[in-house]
Write a protein that holds these residues in place. Structure first.
Motif, PDB file in Angstrom:
ATOM      1  N   LEU A  85       0.874  -1.174   0.000  1.00 18.66           N
ATOM      2  CA  LEU A  85       0.000   0.000   0.000  1.00 18.66           C
ATOM      3  C   LEU A  85       0.900   1.209   0.000  1.00 18.66           C
ATOM      4  CD1 LEU A  85      -2.296  -1.209   2.862  1.00 18.66           C
ATOM      5  CD2 LEU A  85      -3.124  -0.627   0.586  1.00 18.66           C
ATOM      6  N   ARG A 104     -16.927   0.156  -0.412  1.00 18.93           N
ATOM      7  CA  ARG A 104     -16.045  -0.976  -0.092  1.00 18.93           C
ATOM      8  C   ARG A 104     -15.841  -1.089   1.422  1.00 18.93           C
ATOM      9  NH1 ARG A 104     -13.573  -4.835  -3.711  1.00 18.93           N
ATOM     10  NH2 ARG A 104     -11.488  -4.332  -2.960  1.00 18.93           N
ATOM     11  N   ASP A 135      -7.003  -4.470   6.430  1.00 21.47           N
ATOM     12  CA  ASP A 135      -8.049  -4.734   5.436  1.00 21.47           C
ATOM     13  C   ASP A 135      -8.833  -3.491   5.024  1.00 21.47           C
ATOM     14  OD1 ASP A 135      -7.363  -7.312   5.298  1.00 21.47           O
ATOM     15  OD2 ASP A 135      -9.084  -8.114   6.406  1.00 21.47           O
ATOM     16  N   PHE A 142      -7.672  -0.610   4.337  1.00 16.33           N
ATOM     17  CA  PHE A 142      -6.943   0.035   3.235  1.00 16.33           C
ATOM     18  C   PHE A 142      -7.020  -0.813   1.972  1.00 16.33           C
ATOM     19  CE2 PHE A 142      -4.933   1.253   7.252  1.00 16.33           C
ATOM     20  CZ  PHE A 142      -5.212   2.608   7.229  1.00 16.33           C
ATOM     21  N   ASN A 143      -6.896  -2.125   2.147  1.00 15.24           N
ATOM     22  CA  ASN A 143      -7.017  -3.010   0.984  1.00 15.24           C
ATOM     23  C   ASN A 143      -8.395  -2.887   0.354  1.00 15.24           C
ATOM     24  OD1 ASN A 143      -4.433  -4.080   1.180  1.00 15.24           O
ATOM     25  ND2 ASN A 143      -5.069  -5.617   2.677  1.00 15.24           N
ATOM     26  N   ALA A 144      -9.425  -2.803   1.199  1.00 17.25           N
ATOM     27  CA  ALA A 144     -10.793  -2.708   0.680  1.00 17.25           C
ATOM     28  C   ALA A 144     -10.958  -1.441  -0.147  1.00 17.25           C
ATOM     29  CB  ALA A 144     -11.800  -2.719   1.826  1.00 17.25           C
TER      30      ALA A 144
END
Lengths: 453, 89
Positions: free
Chosen positions: A4, A253, B81, B83-85
């Motif tokens: 990230l 999300r 998760d 941030f991944n999402a």
């Protein structure tokens, strides 16, 4: 190495810390169909027991997810089977059921519990009318219980007897709680095309087609959308729509992640994510300000309906790909008292009920959290309900009316709820009488689904 | 589980040491670090594994946030998760 990057991470943190990104609600839907009993008292005991058993860990789970993921989850709520259905089987005084729901909501620590409801779009079945007539009392002796009545649908038409009745019921709600800012009327929604999986209050109920227990999640984030739009002040509208879509995708999300996690931890199936832009009265969390960011001097100006149509559609397009199951009301909400920009526009007279009615044709729900003068007659309120329901019926969408006659107050004054419900400036109403039309009763036939011009 | 810790604040001596010591004392393992100073603003991102720690992650997140406030730093510890999402399809 970390896959990230720093700017992505800081963007997420900024959305939460500065732009009011939050999960508005985790709502547990609970079926009460198996709680019916020939003895009303036993039915109420079973209702209380089932809600407490199912939702025992709801609030704690919500708080745990909040801490671990760093995303605020504002409300933990419960929706139940429309109580009119249980009342039809079990009978007795409807208020007993309202009190059982209230006790259960308090016991589990839920912010609100919705489902003191009846679905009467085609007519009144056993239990429906008794429940509806008890709504003012039920909402004045409880704090957490919310109520809704569906009076129309695209397939059934509009039940005008129910429309007439609901005008009186809304007035009674306000009168019974006149010493508390007429709060009972703020907990009652009149729907056309009500949805069965709505996680938002006051209109949430757990439909008959739903599973025994389910987790639905409602997201929020007008502040995030507005902040994103600020970065492209001169972009054309195509780019504006694309940016709203991208932003809605990210917001949703997070909603899906929270929904999955809540479902797993509570061992309850995931139902839907409601793709919503739900404002709060907090500065920077306003749908009206998003519309103004698109280039309107103030919400309510000419162009407002077009901007809202774009916003509503882009939120859905972005959100649909981000979630495995979408449902509920899904779209931008325009509750006047809960939106700093709408409050401001209503105070200045820029935003009127007529303009709001037009806006409801293109957005998520309807005339929401609108205070009207205390002397507004019941048949005028019924007329407003009929107009709003007609928009929903003809356009195959959900519309709703949550209107508060501010007893003893006039335009220029306000109701002040504080917290998420905010302040409601009293908006002038056209009081030319629809009394004869409302008094006719009967049903508006269901509209054609072809020849759509 | 893996978490991301972010640290933002005015650059001073020892920020990295403080935060990594805080993690070490709670048996939280640091997997990767990315750090920079923009003008005089210290920005650091750490990816950590909580599996070796006996502290529940929620408590750890609250504690490191409070520790940051004591030291004039904005520290967030969040499940990876989220941030991944948001940023990965």
């Amino acid at each position: 190495m970390i896959d990230l990057n720093m700017s992505d991470i800081l963007e997420t943190i900024h959305m939460i810390d500065e732009e009011n990104l939050d999960i508005r609600t985790i709502t547990m839907g609970i079926s009460l169909l198996d709680c019916a009993d020939s003895d009303p008292k036993k039915a109420c005991d079973r209702i209380y027991e089932k809600i407490v058993r199912k939702a025992e860990h709801l609030v704690k789970t919500g708080e745990d997810i909040e801490r671990e993921y760093g995303i605020p989850i504002i409300n933990k709520r419960i929706s139940v089977t429309p109580i009119s259905m249980i009342l039809a089987a079990s009978g007795g005084d409807p208020i007993l059921y309202a009190k059982a729901l209230e006790r259960a909501a308090i016991e589990v620590g839920a912010n609100y519990l919705g489902g003191y409801s009846a679905l009467v779009q085609k007519g009144f079945a056993a239990g429906d009318e008794a429940l509806i007539r008890s709504i003012p009392e039920a909402l004045s002796v409880t704090d957490h219980v919310c109520s809704s009545v569906n009076i129309g649908s695209t397939k059934a038409g509009i039940n005008m007897d129910a429309v007439a009745l609901m005008g009186q019921i809304i007035r009674e709600c306000a009168e019974k709680t006149a010493d508390r800012e007429c709060v009972a009327a703020s907990k009652l929604v009149v729907f056309c095309n009500a949805v069965e999986d709505n996680p938002f209050m006051a209109g949430a109920f757990h439909g008959a087609g739903e599973p025994d227990c389910v987790i639905n999640v409602g997201v929020s984030g007008p502040g995030v959308v507005r902040h994103a739009l600020k970065k492209i002040p001169d972009a054309n509208i195509t780019e504006v729509a694309k940016l709203v879509k991208n932003t809605a995708f990210k917001i949703t999300r997070v909603g899906q992640l929270v929904a999955n996690e809540a479902s797993r931890r509570l061992d309850v199936p995931f139902g839907i994510v409601d793709l919503s832009l739900a404002p709060t009265p907090a500065v920077g969390d306003s749908v009206a300000h998003v519309l103004e960011e698109m280039g309107l001097e103030q919400c309510g100006a000419a162009g407002t309906t077009a901007c809202l149509a774009l916003l509503n559609d882009a939120v859905k397009k972005g959100g649909v790909m981000a979630s495995s199951h979408v449902g509920g009301l899904s779209g931008a909400f325009i509750p006047v008292s809960e939106d700093a920009g709408m409050i401001d526009a209503a105070r200045r007279g820029c935003l009127t009920i007529e303009k709001l009615e037009a806006m409801t044709a293109v957005c998520s729900v309807g005339l929401d959290m609108i205070a009207v003068p205390g002397d507004t007659p019941a048949d005028v309120i019924s007329g407003i309900i009929a107009d709003e329901a007609a928009i929903g019926m003809v356009n195959s969408k959900t519309t709703a009316v949550r209107i508060i006659p501010a007893v003893g107050k006039k335009p220029g004054e306000e109701l002040d709820y504080g917290g998420l419900f905010g302040q409601a400036p009293i908006m002038p109403v056209n009081t030319a009488s629809p009394a004869k039309f409302i008094a006719r009763g009967g049903r508006i036939p269901a509209p054609l689904q072809s020849l759509k011009n | 589980m893996r978490a991301v810790i972010t640290v933002v604040g005015k650059d001073t001596v020892g920020i990295f040491a403080k935060v990594s010591t805080f993690c070490a004392e709670r048996n939280v393992n640091i997997n990767a670090v990315s750090q920079t100073v923009l003008e005089d603003l210290f920005c650091m991102m750490m990816q950590v594994t909580m599996d070796t720690s006996e502290v529940a992650f929620g408590e750890f997140a609250d504690a490191i946030k409070a520790y940051g406030e004591e030291n004039n730093l904005a520290i967030h510890a969040m499940h990876e998760d989220i941030f991944n999402a948001m940023h990965r399809i």
